[in-house]
Design an enzyme around this catalytic site. Structure first.
Site, PDB file in Angstrom:
ATOM      1  N   ARG A  30       4.755   9.432  -3.595  1.00 51.36           N
ATOM      2  CA  ARG A  30       6.068   9.841  -4.081  1.00 51.36           C
ATOM      3  C   ARG A  30       6.077   9.936  -5.611  1.00 51.36           C
ATOM      4  NH1 ARG A  30       9.415   6.386  -3.959  1.00 51.36           N
ATOM      5  NH2 ARG A  30       8.233   4.564  -3.243  1.00 51.36           N
ATOM      6  N   LYS A  70      11.832  10.699   2.814  1.00 43.95           N
ATOM      7  CA  LYS A  70      12.586   9.727   2.036  1.00 43.95           C
ATOM      8  C   LYS A  70      13.880  10.315   1.469  1.00 43.95           C
ATOM      9  CE  LYS A  70      10.038   6.116   2.633  1.00 43.95           C
ATOM     10  NZ  LYS A  70      10.528   5.081   3.580  1.00 43.95           N
ATOM     11  N   HIS A  85      15.853  -0.187   5.307  1.00 42.16           N
ATOM     12  CA  HIS A  85      14.448   0.231   5.199  1.00 42.16           C
ATOM     13  C   HIS A  85      13.628  -0.797   5.963  1.00 42.16           C
ATOM     14  CE1 HIS A  85      10.704   1.096   2.521  1.00 42.16           C
ATOM     15  NE2 HIS A  85      10.721   1.850   3.602  1.00 42.16           N
ATOM     16  N   SER A 130       6.478   0.060   1.413  1.00 42.34           N
ATOM     17  CA  SER A 130       5.279   0.703   1.933  1.00 42.34           C
ATOM     18  C   SER A 130       4.056  -0.174   1.699  1.00 42.34           C
ATOM     19  CB  SER A 130       5.089   2.056   1.238  1.00 42.34           C
ATOM     20  OG  SER A 130       3.909   2.670   1.649  1.00 42.34           O
ATOM     21  N   LYS A 156       5.149  -3.067   7.815  1.00 41.72           N
ATOM     22  CA  LYS A 156       6.243  -2.744   8.734  1.00 41.72           C
ATOM     23  C   LYS A 156       5.743  -2.012   9.977  1.00 41.72           C
ATOM     24  CE  LYS A 156       9.004  -0.243   6.326  1.00 41.72           C
ATOM     25  NZ  LYS A 156       8.021   0.027   5.268  1.00 41.72           N
ATOM     26  N   THR A 157       4.983  -0.947   9.746  1.00 38.42           N
ATOM     27  CA  THR A 157       4.511  -0.134  10.870  1.00 38.42           C
ATOM     28  C   THR A 157       3.538  -0.930  11.726  1.00 38.42           C
ATOM     29  OG1 THR A 157       4.798   1.894   9.588  1.00 38.42           O
ATOM     30  CG2 THR A 157       3.338   2.004  11.493  1.00 38.42           C
ATOM     31  N   ASP A 198      10.387   2.562  10.406  1.00 42.39           N
ATOM     32  CA  ASP A 198      10.664   2.605   8.971  1.00 42.39           C
ATOM     33  C   ASP A 198      12.139   2.609   8.570  1.00 42.39           C
ATOM     34  OD1 ASP A 198       9.497   2.699   6.330  1.00 42.39           O
ATOM     35  OD2 ASP A 198      10.186   4.763   6.181  1.00 42.39           O
ATOM     36  N   ARG A 235      -2.193   8.959   5.235  1.00 45.27           N
ATOM     37  CA  ARG A 235      -1.058   8.835   6.141  1.00 45.27           C
ATOM     38  C   ARG A 235      -1.263   9.601   7.434  1.00 45.27           C
ATOM     39  NH1 ARG A 235       3.441   5.412   4.828  1.00 45.27           N
ATOM     40  NH2 ARG A 235       3.327   5.040   2.584  1.00 45.27           N
TER      41      ARG A 235
END
Length: 527
Positions: free
Chosen positions: A56, A197, A216, A234, A238-239, A253, A318
């Site tokens: 990003r 995002k 988030h 990130s 989380k994933t 997410d 990713r």
């Protein structure tokens, strides 16, 4: 520019002969290959690279300073841009897209709960970006598509580069949200995550207006219907942690917490896949099949087998795939109220305990603090872990003041008696460069114990510096791992580093001027 000019200009673009609307996955894959935007991997996924922008670009993200929103936006965390600059760029981008050979349009939704979902459309210069949108957002069925009326439009033209001297931007890249015109304008970057995002940022503005806590976080549900949330930036896990074979995935997410329970904002997953193996993360590994999108993953030239260990393009490799690529999901992605809330942090100092149980005040404090380490590749310029505070574990995506979201969390904890834990997936035995990353197997064991209620009445000790309640025993985890000071060879060095981090917490919290005093006094470091 009057209030109707943008829709009219947009309609003119959408009526063009070069516009391809709602292509299927096979059609989009064919387009990607024939247009030479990417290549096919050995599993049937599409692989594309994003050039110099492999993460990003937060410094190039703006919100248009419009009368209807400017008093509500937190301008400390968000950059304003004038309506004139937006209008000029918008016109230029539309004119640019009109003369392209092909333009791709996806129509879908953000928000799995039909009561609160947002109809969206995504307009892309690249076929692979449109495939990404198809996999990441919620796909309409035939009946929903007939009645679909977009309420927000994302326009992405990566090859259109701004001229800062003329266009009023900081660089060639721009990600601009106009809430009045209901448009997101993206240019100068090929990184697909900007689309995802941007929609999240929009939902973080719209949902609280409906008394919905936007979050988030990833979420899953156990066999008994118990719901768990995993907050974190990130790269904190989380994933990975929500993809549990023994629990059904709600989403990886972005979620909303309504009066009815939790719902996923998206229809897919965007997983980091550096060092990915089937052994460690079988659900993610097997989801990368036909129609999935791999970003910046290196392939073997001949076999087209993905080398997930190769970080030569970026650490931020990713994989994007639909939720339906995972077998044990909740469909639709809606569940009840969370029993357990987990805050994930990757502590590069190596001093926070791997798991600790939080009081409500501590939960509010650590939610507002949002401490973690920015990991390599998630943003441009980050090459090694960097300690940071990202309010509510998602500051770059929050248009409203942080206290709006924090107050909603506090109310939800009270209403539903949710248990909150802080889990450090970062370093142990020393700071980054000295210690090592916490073993995933240990983290999984600790999280499982928390979700199953095994840590409610377990023997514990209070950390003398951070005031956190640390369990002394967790099945499957060596006792010494649970207390950070016992993993350091040099105790003096540990105490020095821990107090350094505690000071950073206190300094960071000074920016919150309207938070109840007891949250700071009872929630923060004690030494």
């Amino acid at each position: 520019m009057n209030s109707t000019s943008i829709p009219n200009e947009l309609n003119a673009l959408l009526k063009g002969e070069n516009v391809q609307v709602q292509l299927s996955v096979p059609q989009l894959v064919e387009k990607v290959l024939t247009r030479e935007e990417g290549s096919l991997t050995s599993t049937g996924a599409v692989r594309a690279t994003t050039g110099k922008y492999t993460g990003r670009s937060p410094k190039d993200k703006y919100i248009v300073e419009e009368d209807s929103v400017k008093s509500k936006i937190d301008w400390v965390s968000n950059q304003p841009i004038s309506e004139e600059i937006f209008s000029n760029l918008y016109t230029k981008v539309l004119e640019y897209l009109k003369v392209q050979e092909e333009v791709f349009v996806f129509k879908g939704f953000a928000g799995a709960d039909k009561k609160y979902r947002l109809p969206i459309q995504v307009i892309n210069e690249f076929a692979w970006h449109n495939l990404f949108a198809h996999q990441l957002f919620i796909r309409p069925n035939d009946e929903e598509l007939l009645d679909h009326q977009s309420q927000f439009t994302v326009i992405s033209a990566p090859n259109f580069k701004a001229n800062p001297a003329v266009d009023g931007t900081k660089s060639e890249t721009f990600i601009i949200i106009s809430f009045e015109k209901r448009v997101v304008l993206i240019g100068g970057t090929e990184y697909a995550g900007e689309m995802k995002k941007s929609i999240f940022s929009i939902m973080n503005y719209l949902l609280p207006e409906q008394n919905i806590f936007s979050m988030h976080c990833s979420a899953n549900v156990g066999r008994e219907g118990d719901v768990a949330l995993f907050f974190g930036l990130s790269g904190t896990g989380k994933t990975t942690l929500s993809a549990d074979a023994n629990r059904r995935l709600i989403g990886d997410d972005e979620h909303g917490w309504s009066p009815n329970g939790v719902f996923n904002i998206e229809g897919g997953c965007y997983a980091k896949c550096i060092n990915l193996t089937r052994e460690k993360e079988p659900q993610i590994y097997d989801a990368i099949s036909f129609g999935a999108v791999l970003e910046n993953v290196v392939l073997n030239h001949e076999s087209r087998v993905a080398d997930y260990d190769d970080n030569s393009l970026t650490e931020n490799t990713r994989a994007a795939y639909p939720l339906q690529s995972i077998s044990n999901i909740v469909d639709p992605s809606v569940a009840g109220h969370p029993n357990t809330v987990v805050f994930l942090t990757a502590d590069a100092f190596g001093v926070l305990p791997p798991i600790s149980k939080l009081t409500k005040e501590q939960a509010m404090y650590h939610f507002l603090s949002g401490f973690t380490s920015k990991l390599a590749g998630t943003e441009r310029g980050i090459t090694s872990p960097e300690a940071t505070f990202s309010t509510c574990f998602g500051s770059p995506f929050l248009p409203l003041p942080a206290t709006v979201y924090a107050e909603m969390l506090g109310k939800k904890i009270d209403e539903h008696n949710s248990q909150v834990f802080l889990v450090n997936t970062g370093w142990t035995g020393g700071e980054y460069g000295v210690g090592s990353r916490m073993k995933l197997a240990y983290t999984r064991a600790m999280v499982q114990a928390a979700l199953e209620g095994e840590l409610m009445n377990v023997e514990s000790v209070t950390d003398p510096i951070f005031g956190l309640e640390i369990p002394l025993h967790v099945a499957g985890v060596p006792d010494e791992v649970l207390q950070p000071n016992k993993t350091w060879a040099d105790q003096a060095a540990y105490e020095l580093k821990a107090k350094e981090l505690a000071t950073k917490f206190r300094e960071n919290f000074k920016k919150f001027t309207n938070v109840p005093v007891d949250i700071e006094e009872k929630g923060g470091p004690t030494a």
